[in-house]
Design an enzyme around this catalytic site. Structure first.
Site, PDB file in Angstrom:
ATOM      1  N   ASP A  78      27.993   8.243 -30.684  1.00  0.00           N
ATOM      2  CA  ASP A  78      26.896   9.050 -31.210  1.00  0.00           C
ATOM      3  C   ASP A  78      26.422  10.063 -30.166  1.00  0.00           C
ATOM      4  OD1 ASP A  78      26.069   6.831 -29.718  1.00  0.00           O
ATOM      5  OD2 ASP A  78      24.080   6.791 -30.628  1.00  0.00           O
ATOM      6  N   GLU A 136      24.466   3.944 -30.394  1.00  0.00           N
ATOM      7  CA  GLU A 136      24.081   3.370 -29.103  1.00  0.00           C
ATOM      8  C   GLU A 136      22.774   3.959 -28.622  1.00  0.00           C
ATOM      9  OE1 GLU A 136      23.281   2.984 -25.011  1.00  0.00           O
ATOM     10  OE2 GLU A 136      23.908   4.901 -25.866  1.00  0.00           O
ATOM     11  N   GLU A 137      22.570   5.251 -28.862  1.00  0.00           N
ATOM     12  CA  GLU A 137      21.387   5.923 -28.323  1.00  0.00           C
ATOM     13  C   GLU A 137      20.084   5.346 -28.856  1.00  0.00           C
ATOM     14  OE1 GLU A 137      21.312   7.729 -25.868  1.00  0.00           O
ATOM     15  OE2 GLU A 137      23.289   8.634 -25.650  1.00  0.00           O
TER      16      GLU A 137
END
Length: 407
Positions: A78, A136-137
């Site tokens: 991402d 993930e962010e």
């Protein structure tokens, strides 16, 4: 002959095309539909079992190659809500979005590893799992994949690996045992008092006053309740109260960000923060108790000493003076939710991504923090070839310790 001995076989023009395409078309957490399709398209020729749409847009690729151990490598894909300012020809084509953290490089390198393993099956044995993780962010992707029956689609690994590019001489590898990335938490605190006209403060129970006192007292937790040998950060990211110049508001909102390397320290911060907040509210004679909402949580990335002792000598042998001791990073990762779900030993390392000339100049002038772009900056861009080689070679070196070499 080993997997590393044949790493020169990588198709660099193809990998550059993949990387530049991913970089030019970033997608934010939870929106990675097209990125996932591109990853799958690059794997059509692979002799493997592929499962997609796990925990959103997550993908797992399982390469079986006879009896042996099972190793998993993860890459995230991402992007961030950052306006790119690198000026490169393949810069983001999406306004306000950018691969400013290097996940496009992580993804490209894992695709390279898959192709290399598939083309050189005579050099390894066992099972390799490539895991492509979305989101993930926002810290939600790894746990979402675990909760969406990830381990029903893959054999349980004997070891899990992950890596992240960051500032450093491109292609250098930084590793260490134990905690290498911090745990993170966000806490939203709502303080409810009693509103009144600004000219009649005696009729109020002022939540702004109490919230301001809380902000000051929070640093006393770190400064006076956490041992100097430990690590803890409490940051106030949001402070909101009122919307009128002549009204004392009835409510205040504080949002905190916490970082720790130790679960006991983390638990103490929870207790101490709630204690301080409740005490300040009691001191202000509030009748409504404060509320606490915990979110944005990420685990400590705590490398297995056993895995480190196997992998680090392989790094040293291949990278020589460019295999370095890591310094714990106070940023956080959700990667370890995957191995923690099955109590699997794991190792996470860093790969330098700064062009050599820039890094050497910054170090020689003692201006690293001034000259070198860091992750999440609009000018962050890895040196493609050296960074890719570092990511791919580090992965192959780690795999040598578990998947071995066929006779």
């Amino acid at each position: 002959m080993s997997l590393l001995d044949t790493a020169h076989q990588l198709n660099y023009p193809q990998l550059r095309r993949i990387y530049e395409d991913l970089h030019a078309h970033p997608e934010l957490s939870g929106q990675e539909h097209t990125t996932a399709e591109k990853i799958l398209a690059e794997l059509r020729s692979i002799d493997a079992t592929i499962h997609s749409s796990i925990g959103g847009y997550g993908i797992v690729v399982v390469l079986n190659n006879g009896e042996g151990k099972t190793a998993l490598m993860r890459a995230d894909f991402d992007a961030l809500p950052v306006e790119e300012k690198t000026g490169v020809s393949f810069a983001s084509t999406v306004p306000g979005k950018m691969h400013a953290c290097g996940h496009d490089m992580h993804t490209t390198s894992l695709i390279a590893v898959i192709h290399h393993l598939d083309n050189n099956r005579h050099l390894w044995r066992g099972t390799f799992i490539a895991l492509f993780q979305p989101s993930e962010e926002n810290g939600q992707g790894a746990l979402a994949m675990v909760n969406d029956n990830l381990f029903a689609h893959i054999p349980t690994p004997d070891v899990c690996f992950g890596q992240h590019i960051l500032p450093g001489r491109a292609g250098s590898i930084m590793s260490m045992p134990g905690p290498i990335m911090a745990a993170c938490d966000a806490i939203e605190i709502i303080i409810t008092g009693k509103a009144a006209h600004g000219s009649m403060p005696h009729n109020s129970l002022d939540p702004t006053y109490a919230a301001a006192a809380i902000v000051l007292r929070l640093q006393g937790i770190v400064g006076r309740e956490v041992a100097p040998s430990d690590f803890a950060v409490i940051s106030v990211g949001t402070f909101e109260a009122g919307n009128s110049h002549n009204t004392i508001p009835g409510q205040a909102r504080i949002v905190l960000n916490l970082r720790t390397y130790d679960e006991k320290v983390r638990a103490h911060l929870y207790e101490a923060i709630e204690r301080v907040v409740r005490a300040e509210c009691a001191a202000s004679n509030f009748t409504t108790p404060p509320t606490f909402r915990y979110f944005g949580q990420g685990p400590v990335t705590d490398n297995s000493h056993e895995v480190f002792n196997i992998v680090r000598p392989l790094f040293d042998a291949h990278f020589c003076s460019h295999s370095l001791d890591a310094t714990p990073w106070t940023a956080s990762e959700d990667f370890s939710y995957i191995p923690r779900a099955k109590n699997i030993p794991y190792m996470f390392w860093f790969v330098g991504s700064t062009p050599h000339e820039l890094w050497d100049k910054a170090v020689s002038e003692d201006r690293v923090h001034e000259l070198v772009p860091v992750n999440h900056m609009s000018t962050f861009l890895p040196d493609f070839r050296n960074t890719l080689d570092g990511c791919v070679h580090a992965t192959l070196a780690a795999l040598e310790g578990y998947l071995g070499t066929k006779d």
